[in-house]
Design a protein around this motif. Structure first.
Motif, PDB file in Angstrom:
ATOM      1  N   PHE A  62       0.830  -1.213   0.000  1.00 61.33           N
ATOM      2  CA  PHE A  62       0.000   0.000   0.000  1.00 61.33           C
ATOM      3  C   PHE A  62       0.863   1.263   0.000  1.00 61.33           C
ATOM      4  CE2 PHE A  62      -4.226   1.630   2.052  1.00 61.33           C
ATOM      5  CZ  PHE A  62      -4.487   2.345   0.904  1.00 61.33           C
ATOM      6  N   THR A  63       1.856   1.302   0.870  1.00 55.02           N
ATOM      7  CA  THR A  63       2.685   2.505   0.947  1.00 55.02           C
ATOM      8  C   THR A  63       3.485   2.709  -0.335  1.00 55.02           C
ATOM      9  OG1 THR A  63       2.814   2.327   3.356  1.00 55.02           O
ATOM     10  CG2 THR A  63       4.501   3.660   2.268  1.00 55.02           C
ATOM     11  N   ALA A  64       3.965   1.624  -0.924  1.00 53.83           N
ATOM     12  CA  ALA A  64       4.683   1.747  -2.197  1.00 53.83           C
ATOM     13  C   ALA A  64       3.770   2.326  -3.278  1.00 53.83           C
ATOM     14  CB  ALA A  64       5.219   0.386  -2.630  1.00 53.83           C
ATOM     15  N   ALA A  65       2.486   1.928  -3.270  1.00 51.66           N
ATOM     16  CA  ALA A  65       1.533   2.454  -4.255  1.00 51.66           C
ATOM     17  C   ALA A  65       1.234   3.932  -3.996  1.00 51.66           C
ATOM     18  CB  ALA A  65       0.243   1.637  -4.212  1.00 51.66           C
ATOM     19  N   GLN A  66       1.207   4.331  -2.730  1.00 47.88           N
ATOM     20  CA  GLN A  66       1.028   5.750  -2.430  1.00 47.88           C
ATOM     21  C   GLN A  66       2.240   6.559  -2.870  1.00 47.88           C
ATOM     22  OE1 GLN A  66      -1.617   7.179  -1.720  1.00 47.88           O
ATOM     23  NE2 GLN A  66      -2.920   5.982  -0.356  1.00 47.88           N
ATOM     24  N   HIS A  67       3.428   6.023  -2.654  1.00 49.81           N
ATOM     25  CA  HIS A  67       4.639   6.721  -3.102  1.00 49.81           C
ATOM     26  C   HIS A  67       4.688   6.818  -4.624  1.00 49.81           C
ATOM     27  CE1 HIS A  67       6.973   5.872   0.889  1.00 49.81           C
ATOM     28  NE2 HIS A  67       6.106   6.856   0.996  1.00 49.81           N
ATOM     29  N   ARG A  68       4.187   5.797  -5.306  1.00 45.41           N
ATOM     30  CA  ARG A  68       4.170   5.824  -6.776  1.00 45.41           C
ATOM     31  C   ARG A  68       3.303   6.980  -7.266  1.00 45.41           C
ATOM     32  NH1 ARG A  68       2.427   1.031  -7.384  1.00 45.41           N
ATOM     33  NH2 ARG A  68       4.505   0.092  -7.407  1.00 45.41           N
ATOM     34  N   LYS A  69       2.153   7.184  -6.602  1.00 46.18           N
ATOM     35  CA  LYS A  69       1.286   8.313  -6.936  1.00 46.18           C
ATOM     36  C   LYS A  69       2.004   9.642  -6.757  1.00 46.18           C
ATOM     37  CE  LYS A  69      -0.713   9.917  -3.578  1.00 46.18           C
ATOM     38  NZ  LYS A  69      -2.034   9.547  -3.109  1.00 46.18           N
ATOM     39  N   ILE A  70       2.645   9.790  -5.593  1.00 49.42           N
ATOM     40  CA  ILE A  70       3.352  11.026  -5.287  1.00 49.42           C
ATOM     41  C   ILE A  70       4.502  11.257  -6.251  1.00 49.42           C
ATOM     42  CG2 ILE A  70       4.849  12.137  -3.565  1.00 49.42           C
ATOM     43  CD1 ILE A  70       3.090  10.771  -1.413  1.00 49.42           C
ATOM     44  N   ASP A  71       5.298  10.233  -6.476  1.00 47.09           N
ATOM     45  CA  ASP A  71       6.478  10.377  -7.332  1.00 47.09           C
ATOM     46  C   ASP A  71       6.094  10.725  -8.763  1.00 47.09           C
ATOM     47  OD1 ASP A  71       8.032   9.824  -5.137  1.00 47.09           O
ATOM     48  OD2 ASP A  71       8.406   7.734  -5.682  1.00 47.09           O
ATOM     49  N   ARG A  72       4.954  10.212  -9.225  1.00 48.00           N
ATOM     50  CA  ARG A  72       4.535  10.545 -10.586  1.00 48.00           C
ATOM     51  C   ARG A  72       4.231  12.040 -10.710  1.00 48.00           C
ATOM     52  NH1 ARG A  72       0.591  11.211 -14.315  1.00 48.00           N
ATOM     53  NH2 ARG A  72       0.980  10.150 -16.307  1.00 48.00           N
ATOM     54  N   LEU A  73       3.602  12.606  -9.685  1.00 49.31           N
ATOM     55  CA  LEU A  73       3.338  14.045  -9.709  1.00 49.31           C
ATOM     56  C   LEU A  73       4.625  14.852  -9.625  1.00 49.31           C
ATOM     57  CD1 LEU A  73       0.175  14.555  -7.450  1.00 49.31           C
ATOM     58  CD2 LEU A  73       0.390  15.114  -9.879  1.00 49.31           C
ATOM     59  N   LEU A  74       5.544  14.417  -8.764  1.00 46.11           N
ATOM     60  CA  LEU A  74       6.808  15.148  -8.625  1.00 46.11           C
ATOM     61  C   LEU A  74       7.642  15.037  -9.903  1.00 46.11           C
ATOM     62  CD1 LEU A  74       7.776  14.232  -4.946  1.00 46.11           C
ATOM     63  CD2 LEU A  74       6.660  16.315  -5.789  1.00 46.11           C
ATOM     64  N   ASP A  75       7.631  13.862 -10.521  1.00 37.43           N
ATOM     65  CA  ASP A  75       8.353  13.711 -11.791  1.00 37.43           C
ATOM     66  C   ASP A  75       7.733  14.591 -12.878  1.00 37.43           C
ATOM     67  OD1 ASP A  75      10.015  11.829 -10.619  1.00 37.43           O
ATOM     68  OD2 ASP A  75       8.966  10.099 -11.465  1.00 37.43           O
ATOM     69  N   GLY A  76       6.399  14.586 -12.941  1.00 39.90           N
ATOM     70  CA  GLY A  76       5.710  15.353 -13.986  1.00 39.90           C
ATOM     71  C   GLY A  76       5.903  16.849 -13.846  1.00 39.90           C
ATOM     72  N   THR A  77       6.091  17.308 -12.613  1.00 37.94           N
ATOM     73  CA  THR A  77       6.313  18.739 -12.396  1.00 37.94           C
ATOM     74  C   THR A  77       7.806  19.073 -12.281  1.00 37.94           C
ATOM     75  OG1 THR A  77       5.905  18.357 -10.022  1.00 37.94           O
ATOM     76  CG2 THR A  77       4.074  19.172 -11.339  1.00 37.94           C
ATOM     77  N   ARG A  78       8.641  18.081 -12.528  1.00 38.55           N
ATOM     78  CA  ARG A  78      10.104  18.227 -12.598  1.00 38.55           C
ATOM     79  C   ARG A  78      10.703  18.738 -11.283  1.00 38.55           C
ATOM     80  NH1 ARG A  78       9.864  21.242 -18.453  1.00 38.55           N
ATOM     81  NH2 ARG A  78       9.000  22.836 -17.081  1.00 38.55           N
ATOM     82  N   VAL A  79      10.192  18.200 -10.184  1.00 38.94           N
ATOM     83  CA  VAL A  79      10.703  18.579  -8.867  1.00 38.94           C
ATOM     84  C   VAL A  79      11.975  17.781  -8.582  1.00 38.94           C
ATOM     85  CG1 VAL A  79      10.262  18.537  -6.376  1.00 38.94           C
ATOM     86  CG2 VAL A  79       8.441  19.217  -7.982  1.00 38.94           C
TER      87      VAL A  79
END
Length: 413
Positions: free
Chosen positions: A175-192
């Motif tokens: 579950f936590t890995a799936a939550q991190h995947r959600k977060i990381d996709r947003l951070l990657d998409g916004t080039r953070v």
């Protein structure tokens, strides 16, 4: 209309739950509601079992009516709000609550016969003016939900304390890995990345800010929940990134500008609480705080555009008991609003089934810990209320009535 209160029979506290404890008298509206209910259930793929042993329907999940007179009276008084209140009071139940609600959500527009659609106008309760998302109204609305208790949310959220849809690769994902995947996709998409200056609108309990800071970003996050702010700061300190995470108790309309703007702005499942009257202000806030060439990342629950138009003025059970003042948007509506603010959609991902799985896990965890919920001071009616809320939401995504998406926004290319 007079009502009778029988908290002993229902075990409902009339001071805490006045409209659940109050049972309206069985009059004409109750009779008509009973007729509509029986006709609607006969058309649906739900079996209905009555106290006398009678069963209608031959397949599908079973809805057990325990007190038909009370159920029909509540339906006659307040329609679908009454249906939810009847569950809170124990007037009906089901061993497959999600299954029942999924069937009903799948046929929401056709359950009521056209000849009886006129009855809906008797249940057209308007949203209370106090629920409007003015700066003061937003503070009250957020407080009613997110400040219930950090300990309560910790009972059913995963260890990241993420209260939004995870992004799974398969149903058995951690579950936590799936939550991190959600977060990381947003951070990657916004080039953070290292050296980025990030604005987060809607802190939650801080996991996105922490992961951004661990990339080397400096984060300014805003929330209206004092409970969330306090825990987010403690969690950032425990993660060793307190020097890169600032959490301010602010409305999104009160964010101070920074010279040159933010490299990225992210907001996860925040726009649903904004309200349609304030969508333009929200969009201008995201666009106005972006540095030239910066990107915004948005995760939001969505409905089809025609459903948004049909329900924009509705006052629902979710508004009354869970999220006052909210409205779920559509992607086309948000594209228009953000387009007027100078932002265009650069990338989009829809993943509604993942929210159904997220909610399934939350509800299982919540229902597995009744003694701990009670020890926090929440009564049995609250437990039924939240079970219904989580099941109702899961059914919305399982049926396709609701969806969730991530949008990456930027200047038109």
């Amino acid at each position: 209309m007079t009502t009778t209160v029988n908290p002993v029979r229902h075990g409902v506290d009339p001071d805490r739950w006045p409209d659940v404890a109050a049972e309206p008298p069985a009059r004409l509206r109750a009779h008509l509601a009973g007729v509509v209910f029986r006709q609607a259930m006969a058309k649906s793929a739900v079996r209905v079992r009555y106290p006398d042993g009678r069963v209608t329907g031959t397949a599908g999940p079973t809805l057990r009516v325990r007190r038909p007179e009370a159920l029909f009276a509540r339906l006659g008084r307040s329609g679908l709000i009454g249906f939810g209140e009847a569950y809170q009071a124990g007037d009906w139940d089901s061993d497959d609550l999600v299954g029942v609600l999924t069937v009903l959500a799948s046929s929401m527009g056709t359950l009521i016969p056209p000849s009886l659609q006129w009855m809906r106008r008797f249940h057209g309760v308007r949203s209370p003016l106090a629920d409007r998302n003015t700066p003061d109204g937003s503070r009250r609305n957020i407080h009613r939900h997110y400040d219930l208790s950090n300990d309560l949310f910790a009972l059913f959220l995963d260890e990241s304390m993420s209260y939004s849809s995870a992004l799974f690769t398969h149903p058995g994902d951690d579950f936590t890995a799936a939550q991190h995947r959600k977060i990381d996709r947003l951070l990657d998409g916004t080039r953070v990345g290292d050296g980025s200056l990030l604005l987060e609108i809607g802190t939650g309990w801080g996991e996105l800010a922490i992961r951004a800071a661990q990339r080397g970003a400096r984060v300014v996050s805003v929330t209206l929940s004092a409970e969330q702010r306090d825990l987010a700061l403690r969690r950032a300190a425990a993660a060793g990134v307190a020097d890169r995470v600032e959490v301010r108790l602010r409305d999104y309309r009160e964010i101070e500008p920074v010279a040159g703007g933010f490299d990225a702005v992210v907001s996860v499942e925040m726009v649903e609480a904004v309200g349609i009257d304030y969508w333009p202000s929200y969009a201008r806030t995201l666009a106005g705080h972006l540095a030239p060439g910066g990107r915004a990342g948005l995760q939001m629950i969505t409905m089809a555009d025609d459903r948004v138009r049909a329900t924009r003025d509705a006052y629902t059970w979710i508004h009354k008991y869970i999220f006052p003042g909210g409205l779920i948007p559509s992607v086309p509506a948000m594209e228009t609003v953000f387009g007027r603010a100078g932002l265009t959609v650069l990338d989009r991902l829809d993943f509604g089934p993942d929210y159904a799985e997220t909610l399934r896990r939350w509800r299982a965890a919540f229902n597995a810990r009744p003694d701990e919920v009670a020890a926090l001071g929440f009564d049995a009616t609250f437990a039924r209320t939240w079970n219904f809320y989580l099941a109702y939401s899961e059914a919305g995504f399982a049926s396709g009535y609701l969806d969730v998406c991530q949008l990456i926004l930027g200047e038109p290319v």
